[in-house]
Write an enzyme that holds these catalytic residues in place. Structure first.
Site, PDB file in Angstrom:
ATOM      1  N   GLU A 128      -0.326 -23.394 -80.343  1.00  0.00           N
ATOM      2  CA  GLU A 128       1.078 -23.099 -80.685  1.00  0.00           C
ATOM      3  C   GLU A 128       1.581 -21.889 -79.906  1.00  0.00           C
ATOM      4  O   GLU A 128       2.004 -20.899 -80.497  1.00  0.00           O
ATOM      5  CB  GLU A 128       1.191 -22.777 -82.177  1.00  0.00           C
ATOM      6  N   PRO A 129       1.546 -21.936 -78.591  1.00  0.00           N
ATOM      7  CA  PRO A 129       1.980 -20.759 -77.838  1.00  0.00           C
ATOM      8  C   PRO A 129       3.497 -20.621 -77.804  1.00  0.00           C
ATOM      9  O   PRO A 129       4.220 -21.612 -77.739  1.00  0.00           O
ATOM     10  CB  PRO A 129       1.449 -21.038 -76.430  1.00  0.00           C
ATOM     11  N   GLY A 130       3.957 -19.397 -77.876  1.00  0.00           N
ATOM     12  CA  GLY A 130       5.381 -19.127 -77.730  1.00  0.00           C
ATOM     13  C   GLY A 130       5.574 -18.170 -76.557  1.00  0.00           C
ATOM     14  O   GLY A 130       6.104 -18.509 -75.513  1.00  0.00           O
ATOM     15  N   CYS A 159      24.803   2.087 -82.551  1.00  0.00           N
ATOM     16  CA  CYS A 159      24.784   3.361 -83.277  1.00  0.00           C
ATOM     17  C   CYS A 159      23.494   3.545 -84.059  1.00  0.00           C
ATOM     18  O   CYS A 159      23.508   3.584 -85.293  1.00  0.00           O
ATOM     19  CB  CYS A 159      25.959   3.430 -84.245  1.00  0.00           C
ATOM     20  N   GLU A 160      22.385   3.598 -83.376  1.00  0.00           N
ATOM     21  CA  GLU A 160      21.077   3.828 -83.986  1.00  0.00           C
ATOM     22  C   GLU A 160      20.254   4.631 -82.994  1.00  0.00           C
ATOM     23  O   GLU A 160      20.204   4.278 -81.811  1.00  0.00           O
ATOM     24  CB  GLU A 160      20.322   2.505 -84.222  1.00  0.00           C
ATOM     25  N   TYR A 202      11.168 -13.828 -77.649  1.00  0.00           N
ATOM     26  CA  TYR A 202      11.592 -12.892 -78.683  1.00  0.00           C
ATOM     27  C   TYR A 202      12.699 -11.968 -78.176  1.00  0.00           C
ATOM     28  O   TYR A 202      12.742 -10.791 -78.521  1.00  0.00           O
ATOM     29  CB  TYR A 202      10.380 -12.096 -79.228  1.00  0.00           C
TER      30      TYR A 202
HETATM   31  C1  LIG Z   1       4.697 -16.666 -83.951  1.00  0.00           C
HETATM   32  C2  LIG Z   1       3.762 -17.782 -84.129  1.00  0.00           C
HETATM   33  C3  LIG Z   1       3.296 -18.491 -83.023  1.00  0.00           C
HETATM   34  C4  LIG Z   1       3.618 -18.101 -81.610  1.00  0.00           C
HETATM   35  O1  LIG Z   1       3.059 -16.860 -81.295  1.00  0.00           O
HETATM   36  P1  LIG Z   1       3.028 -16.337 -79.780  1.00  0.00           P
HETATM   37  O2  LIG Z   1       2.364 -15.017 -79.888  1.00  0.00           O
HETATM   38  O3  LIG Z   1       4.434 -16.229 -79.336  1.00  0.00           O
HETATM   39  O4  LIG Z   1       2.241 -17.298 -78.989  1.00  0.00           O
HETATM   40  C5  LIG Z   1       2.475 -19.579 -83.250  1.00  0.00           C
HETATM   41  N1  LIG Z   1       2.131 -19.962 -84.507  1.00  0.00           N
HETATM   42  C6  LIG Z   1       2.563 -19.305 -85.586  1.00  0.00           C
HETATM   43  C7  LIG Z   1       2.146 -19.755 -86.927  1.00  0.00           C
HETATM   44  C8  LIG Z   1       3.382 -18.189 -85.445  1.00  0.00           C
HETATM   45  O5  LIG Z   1       3.801 -17.530 -86.521  1.00  0.00           O
END
Ligand SMILES: *Cc1c(COP(=O)(O)O)cnc(C)c1O
Length: 421
Positions: A278-280, A348-349, A377
């Site tokens: 599950e890479p983001g 304004c922070e 992100y």
């Molecule tokens: C945030 C998240 C991801 C992605 O994380 P990355 O660090 O962006 O790869 C995958 N799975 C779950 C459950 C998450 O909360």
């Protein structure tokens, strides 16, 4: 001045380009702040990870929370990716990007009944539960709908991912998943429920992890558990290692997918399981930049320099939230001496900044800067605080580009409000 090394964002005749598109021109034509993404980067990273694990049964689910633009989701989906969605809103986005619910995972530590119902009714591939109470709720809702829910349980392997405390998720003290000590009993307990089919184990130990060791440690632990559960007669099918693969922001030396594969494939080979990822961040972070204009510079009585730019924590929250480092560099290379400055936004922070005590070429009003590594992100964490309108997003493909989200108008700021007093 330290320039970020990238094959996708390069200087051609001293002008920063994304692939073959000149970023000065984009900033002038579309204004700033402006997010620009490289399609080639997205495709290359997906293929790199996919190919590293090609010898085993696996599937990648893009974690859409990192960058939920419809075109970005669609780019990965067309490559064969599934999509990890974290809420009804992310589910809606994935649907709008053309994703079949059968290619989605429904994640989240606090899913509402509405979200669980949605996942079940539309038939997402797996719902990942994070507590025994949640499994009972899923069972009740599945019973009402007269269907069998496919459920994986997120187990917290209690390993130290050695990352920022705010993005570490796999320690026993974190809120995520269920304690590995209870996991086996919980699987047995949940397997008795009438409308639940337990299909997998899930873990996600944190984000921006730059060494393979935490993954190896966690996978070894979870593989033991997986086998033990199968041995108990629960026919698990999926082993989901989550996301978290780290990337280069500053001076990290992140591992490559190949290095991860070399360590993990031998463990996976012993499992009768489809391996899920599950890479983001890995798929998107260094595929994006945030372009910005210098508004003002000033020096205080202590000799501290400030560069005030037109991007802020509202477009890129990571520095304010995690003290994250992002390279900042002029879009046009200027022959000038370096100076040290805080690069700050208009919000304004005091906590609103892009970079602190940064060595950068001396820049002034009207110069344009690129904030690097903003593809993950960034826009996804943006807000309307201080009445700021979210920026546009552009996807570059070779010499072509498309506006994949237009800049918000004033209308966006008040579209669901009225004055009733
Ligand atoms: C945030 C998240 C991801 C992605 O994380 P990355 O660090 O962006 O790869 C995958 N799975 C779950 C459950 C998450 O909360």
């Amino acid at each position: 001045m330290n320039y970020f090394k990238s094959d996708y964002f390069t200087y051609i005749n001293n002008q920063l380009h994304c692939e073959n598109v000149n970023l000065t021109k984009l900033a002038e034509d579309f204004g700033t702040p402006l997010f620009v993404y490289s399609k080639k980067f997205l495709v290359d990273r997906y293929k790199e990870l996919d190919e590293a694990f090609s010898s085993i049964n696996h599937k990648i689910y893009f974690a859409s929370k990192a960058n939920f633009n419809l075109s970005v989701i669609k780019t990965f989906y067309e490559l064969g990716s599934g999509v990890d969605v974290n809420s009804a809103g992310e589910f809606y986005r994935a649907i709008k990007a053309g994703v079949n619910p059968k290619d989605m995972l429904l994640t989240g530590v606090g899913k509402t009944d509405e979200e669980i119902r949605l996942g079940l009714e539309k038939g997402v591939f797996v719902i990942k539960a994070e507590s025994i109470e949640e499994v009972y709720v899923i069972n009740d809702i599945a019973q009402e709908l007269n269907i069998t829910a496919h459920v994986a349980i997120r187990v917290n392997p209690d390993v130290d991912a050695k990352t920022h405390p705010y993005v570490s998720t796999g320690l026993a003290e974190n809120k995520f998943g269920i304690d590995s000590i209870y996991a086996y009993d919980m699987f047995l307990e949940c397997s008795k429920l009438s409308n639940i089919e337990l299909v997998g184990i899930d873990m996600h130990i944190g984000s921006q992890i730059t060494t393979v060791q935490p993954f190896v440690e966690a996978v070894i632990k979870m593989a033991e558990l997986y086998k033990k559960i199968q041995y108990a007669g629960i026919p698990l099918k999926h082993f989901d290692i989550g996301g978290g693969i780290g990337v280069l922001y500053n001076d990290e030396t992140p591992f490559t997918p190949k290095e991860l594969a070399d360590k993990l494939i031998p463990i996976f080979m012993q499992l009768d399981a489809e391996i899920m990822f599950e890479p983001g961040r890995f798929l998107t972070a260094n595929g994006g930049v945030l372009l910005t204009d210098v508004l003002y510079t000033k020096t205080n009585s202590l000799g501290k320099n400030f560069v005030v730019v037109n991007s802020a924590m509202t477009e890129l929250l990571r520095p304010s939230l995690y003290q994250s480092y992002h390279h900042v560099q002029p879009i046009e290379k200027i022959d000038n001496i370096d100076f040290q400055a805080d690069i700050v936004g208009p919000v304004c922070e005091t906590g609103d900044y892009i970079a602190k005590e940064r060595e950068i070429t001396m820049v002034g009003r009207g110069d344009k800067l690129a904030i690097m590594s903003a593809g993950a992100y960034g826009m996804a964490m943006s807000s309307n605080y201080n009445g700021r309108r979210r920026p546009a997003e552009i996807l570059v493909d070779g010499s072509e580009f498309k506006v994949i989200r237009s800049r918000e108008t004033f209308g966006h700021l008040i579209f669901d409000e009225d004055t009733h007093i």
